[in-house]
Design an enzyme around this catalytic site. Structure first.
Site, PDB file in Angstrom:
ATOM      1  CG  ASP A  50      -1.849   1.199   1.254  1.00  0.00           C
ATOM      2  OD1 ASP A  50      -1.754   2.062   0.361  1.00  0.00           O
ATOM      3  OD2 ASP A  50      -2.672   1.289   2.188  1.00  0.00           O
ATOM      4  CG  ASN A  77       3.352   2.139 -14.216  1.00  0.00           C
ATOM      5  OD1 ASN A  77       3.239   2.877 -15.188  1.00  0.00           O
ATOM      6  ND2 ASN A  77       2.366   1.322 -13.829  1.00  0.00           N
ATOM      7  CB  SER A 128       1.362  12.367 -16.767  1.00  0.00           C
ATOM      8  OG  SER A 128       0.215  12.783 -17.494  1.00  0.00           O
ATOM      9  CE1 TYR A 141      -1.980  11.091 -12.707  1.00  0.00           C
ATOM     10  CE2 TYR A 141      -2.016  12.685 -14.495  1.00  0.00           C
ATOM     11  CZ  TYR A 141      -1.735  11.418 -14.028  1.00  0.00           C
ATOM     12  OH  TYR A 141      -1.211  10.471 -14.869  1.00  0.00           O
ATOM     13  CE  LYS A 145       1.631  10.518 -12.776  1.00  0.00           C
ATOM     14  NZ  LYS A 145       2.377   9.254 -12.588  1.00  0.00           N
ATOM     15  CB  THR A 176      -5.086   1.862 -19.670  1.00  0.00           C
ATOM     16  OG1 THR A 176      -5.988   2.952 -19.383  1.00  0.00           O
ATOM     17  CG2 THR A 176      -3.670   2.407 -19.791  1.00  0.00           C
TER      18      THR A 176
END
Length: 244
Positions: A50, A77, A128, A141, A145, A176
């Site tokens: 985790d 990743n 990203s 996010y 990144k 994905t």
């Protein structure tokens, strides 16, 4: 001889999506691959973890070394995304995203460095294009990144003299399972696919395998003079200006 024969690779978030494609590519090129994420992995040796727990990265690395005694390639990743603008995001959600997407890779690298130093190993981080630009409502996010891209450069600068290279890939829209399910849930999936294809100069979205191919190249000895770089894998999306 395969590029990763007699090498050990660790891929976080390697059970699905881009991580799964990376794990398979490294395995197919000779590496002994371990994945690390929540739960078991039916295809690879897995270390359940985790990444919200700050103690977990060191535990992952120590378990891997106890099993095989070496580490040659680390691929950070694992990641998560929560959609919210700055004023709508709680501090708890902000910290959760930063913990998984930035702090966990930092701690993984920190734990892995002594072992990568022994093997003159390589690190590849999954960043990203949202570390370079932004989609609406992705404040945490994007920040995480962009931070990971900066960490990539810092590790390359600090540890290049020890034979350790560190690069990052910055995927754009990749097909994905999660993204495919998102498209299929649209009222008109075909129209959505056509529209999203139009924002890419190559007129399509990407595949996990295309990202994995670049990761394998960056982790291989043939890219020995490449470090501290962020490579967009986006079908030219970031190069294309919007129409006036």
């Amino acid at each position: 001889m395969k590029r990763f024969e007699n090498k050990v690779a660790l891929v976080t978030g390697g059970r699905s999506g881009i991580g799964r494609a990376i794990a398979r590519r490294l395995r197919d090129e000779g590496a002994q691959v371990f994945t690390a994420q929540r739960g078991n992995d039916s295809e690879f040796d897995a270390i359940p973890v985790d990444f919200l727990d700050p103690a977990s990265p060191a535990q992952v690395v120590s378990q891997l070394i106890a099993k095989v005694g070496q580490l040659d390639v680390l691929v950070n990743n694992a990641g998560m995304m929560q959609e919210a603008r700055v004023e709508d995001m709680s501090a708890a959600d902000w910290h959760q995203t930063l913990t998984v997407n930035l702090t966990a890779p930092f701690l993984m690298i920190q734990a892995a460095l002594p072992h990568l130093r022994e093997t003159r190993g390589n690190i590849v981080n999954t960043g990203s294009i949202e570390g370079l630009g932004s989609n609406p409502g992705h404040a945490a996010y994007c920040a995480s990144k962009a931070g990971l891209h900066g960490l990539t450069r810092a590790v390359a600068v600090d540890h290049g003299g020890e034979g350790i290279r560190c690069n990052a890939v910055a995927p754009g829209w990749i097909d994905t399972d999660l993204n495919v399910d998102f498209i299929d849930a649209m009222p008109d999936p075909g129209a959505f696919r056509r529209d999203i294809g139009k924002i890419h100069p190559v007129a399509r979205t990407g595949t996990p395998e295309e990202v994995a191919a670049l990761v394998a190249f960056l982790a291989a000895e043939e890219s020995g003079f490449i470090t501290g770089q962020i490579y967009s894998v986006d079908g030219g999306r970031m190069a294309k200006l919007s129409l006036p």
